[in-house]
Design an enzyme around this catalytic site. Structure first.
Site, PDB file in Angstrom:
ATOM      1  N   THR A 228      -0.170   1.323   6.442  1.00 27.08           N
ATOM      2  CA  THR A 228      -0.015   0.203   5.510  1.00 27.08           C
ATOM      3  C   THR A 228      -0.050  -1.079   6.330  1.00 27.08           C
ATOM      4  O   THR A 228       0.189  -1.054   7.536  1.00 27.08           O
ATOM      5  CB  THR A 228       1.306   0.311   4.717  1.00 27.08           C
ATOM      6  OG1 THR A 228       1.396  -0.774   3.804  1.00 27.08           O
ATOM      7  CG2 THR A 228       2.507   0.268   5.638  1.00 27.08           C
TER       8      THR A 228
ATOM      9  N   GLY B 260      -5.099  -4.958   6.482  1.00 25.03           N
ATOM     10  CA  GLY B 260      -6.225  -4.053   6.676  1.00 25.03           C
ATOM     11  C   GLY B 260      -7.237  -4.510   7.703  1.00 25.03           C
ATOM     12  O   GLY B 260      -7.773  -3.684   8.465  1.00 25.03           O
TER      13      GLY B 260
ATOM     14  N   VAL C  80     -12.720  -5.142   0.944  1.00 23.20           N
ATOM     15  CA  VAL C  80     -12.214  -3.781   1.143  1.00 23.20           C
ATOM     16  C   VAL C  80     -11.409  -3.765   2.435  1.00 23.20           C
ATOM     17  O   VAL C  80     -11.864  -4.291   3.459  1.00 23.20           O
ATOM     18  CB  VAL C  80     -13.369  -2.765   1.230  1.00 23.20           C
ATOM     19  CG1 VAL C  80     -12.853  -1.384   1.608  1.00 23.20           C
ATOM     20  CG2 VAL C  80     -14.120  -2.701  -0.103  1.00 23.20           C
TER      21      VAL C  80
ATOM     22  N   THR D 190       0.863  -1.187   0.000  1.00 23.97           N
ATOM     23  CA  THR D 190       0.000   0.000   0.000  1.00 23.97           C
ATOM     24  C   THR D 190       0.893   1.228   0.000  1.00 23.97           C
ATOM     25  O   THR D 190       1.921   1.242   0.673  1.00 23.97           O
ATOM     26  CB  THR D 190      -0.861   0.000   1.285  1.00 23.97           C
ATOM     27  OG1 THR D 190      -1.739  -1.111   1.239  1.00 23.97           O
ATOM     28  CG2 THR D 190      -1.656   1.291   1.432  1.00 23.97           C
TER      29      THR D 190
ATOM     30  N   ASP E 149      -8.486  -1.405   5.033  1.00 25.25           N
ATOM     31  CA  ASP E 149      -8.521  -0.200   5.871  1.00 25.25           C
ATOM     32  C   ASP E 149      -8.364   1.087   5.074  1.00 25.25           C
ATOM     33  O   ASP E 149      -8.800   2.157   5.523  1.00 25.25           O
ATOM     34  CB  ASP E 149      -7.369  -0.260   6.886  1.00 25.25           C
ATOM     35  CG  ASP E 149      -6.010  -0.340   6.179  1.00 25.25           C
ATOM     36  OD1 ASP E 149      -5.786  -1.332   5.446  1.00 25.25           O
ATOM     37  OD2 ASP E 149      -5.194   0.588   6.327  1.00 25.25           O
TER      38      ASP E 149
END
Ligand code: GLY
Length: 273
Positions: free
Chosen positions: A194, A197, A172, A143, A174
């Site tokens: 990062t 999530g 989906v 990320t 964080d």
């Protein structure tokens, strides 16, 4: 670090610094630096975003600025090079914070956001097979994110991702959830996350770190305390970029690696893995 990723990080640190030095807002610096990372294809974001188990590249991004606490985000968006700019567009062109899925993609088309022509063959796995393949992502990263402080004292934070390996279509993380993947408040600071999530969401990590900054805790201490709690409470894994309103900052992680850097305009940008 001399990898292509390190070279790209050095270039974006210089870009971000020069933008701020010439009077750009923290919001612009965060967006523009993340755009370069998305376009590079070197990270798990934008052109380099991972595929979900059905072979589709769905991306998440968010951006927030700390003066008005405005924020924008997109989740499961497809076919765009710069999800971070779509997130900013949600923030500036609507009263909403988060758009998802095909309607986020439609929004990006309406505002003529750059498309990418990346084509991948669809994977026609039975849903039960996909369910068996998913796994947590404690040691994955990629990320991209940025935090910045501008001359007016405003902070901003942003993040963009293709998620994790082996994720169900529609998963989906964080990154597009304000308070989890990013948070920015001039009275506290800016945080971009990062890592895994699902663990970051469970502890609303970005807001938790910001709340500690607002109480006067130093960025490094705030990040370490919250990341330690992430490990002990939910066996999580993450890294944090943390910036206080006075310019003090910290880069902390409880993942094996986190490529990140900073620059104060002197000598060369510092980049570490
Ligand atoms: N931190 C990115 C994700 O879990 O999707």
């Amino acid at each position: 670090m001399t990898s292509p990723q390190a070279a790209c990080l050095r270039a974006v640190l210089q870009l971000g610094y020069h933008l701020l030095d010439r009077g750009s807002s923290a919001l612009v610096a965060v967006e523009q630096t993340i755009r370069v990372l998305e376009r590079s294809g070197l990270f798990n974001a934008g052109k380099g975003a991972h595929l979900q188990l059905d072979g589709v590249r769905r991306m998440d991004a968010s951006i927030m600025e700390g003066d008005s606490l405005r924020a924008g985000a997109v989740a499961s968006i497809e076919g765009t090079v710069y999800p971070i700019s779509v997130a900013r567009c949600v923030m500036e062109e609507t009263d909403h914070v988060l758009l998802v899925g095909p309607m986020a993609t439609k929004f990006a088309r309406y505002f003529k956001m750059e498309r990418h022509g990346l084509r991948t063959p669809p994977r026609r796995l039975p849903y039960g097979t996909m369910l068996k393949q998913i796994r947590s992502a404690r040691n994955q990263h990629g990320t991209v994110g940025a935090v910045a402080l501008d001359r007016t004292g405003t902070v901003a934070a942003g993040a963009s991702t293709g998620g994790i390996d082996l994720m169900l279509p529609g998963r989906v993380g964080d990154t597009p959830i304000i308070g989890c993947g990013v948070y920015a408040d001039n009275e506290a600071g800016a945080v971009s996350m990062t890592g895994w999530g699902e663990s970051i969401i469970r502890l609303a990590v970005a807001k938790e770190i910001c709340d500690r900054l607002a109480q006067g805790t130093a960025p490094a201490t705030a990040a370490r305390v919250v990341l330690k709690r992430l490990v002990t409470r939910v066996q999580g894994a993450a890294g944090a970029l943390v910036l206080g309103p006075n310019g003090r900052f910290a880069i902390e992680h409880v993942t094996p690696h986190m490529a990140a850097g900073w620059w104060d305009g002197r000598s060369e940008p510092t980049v570490r893995d």
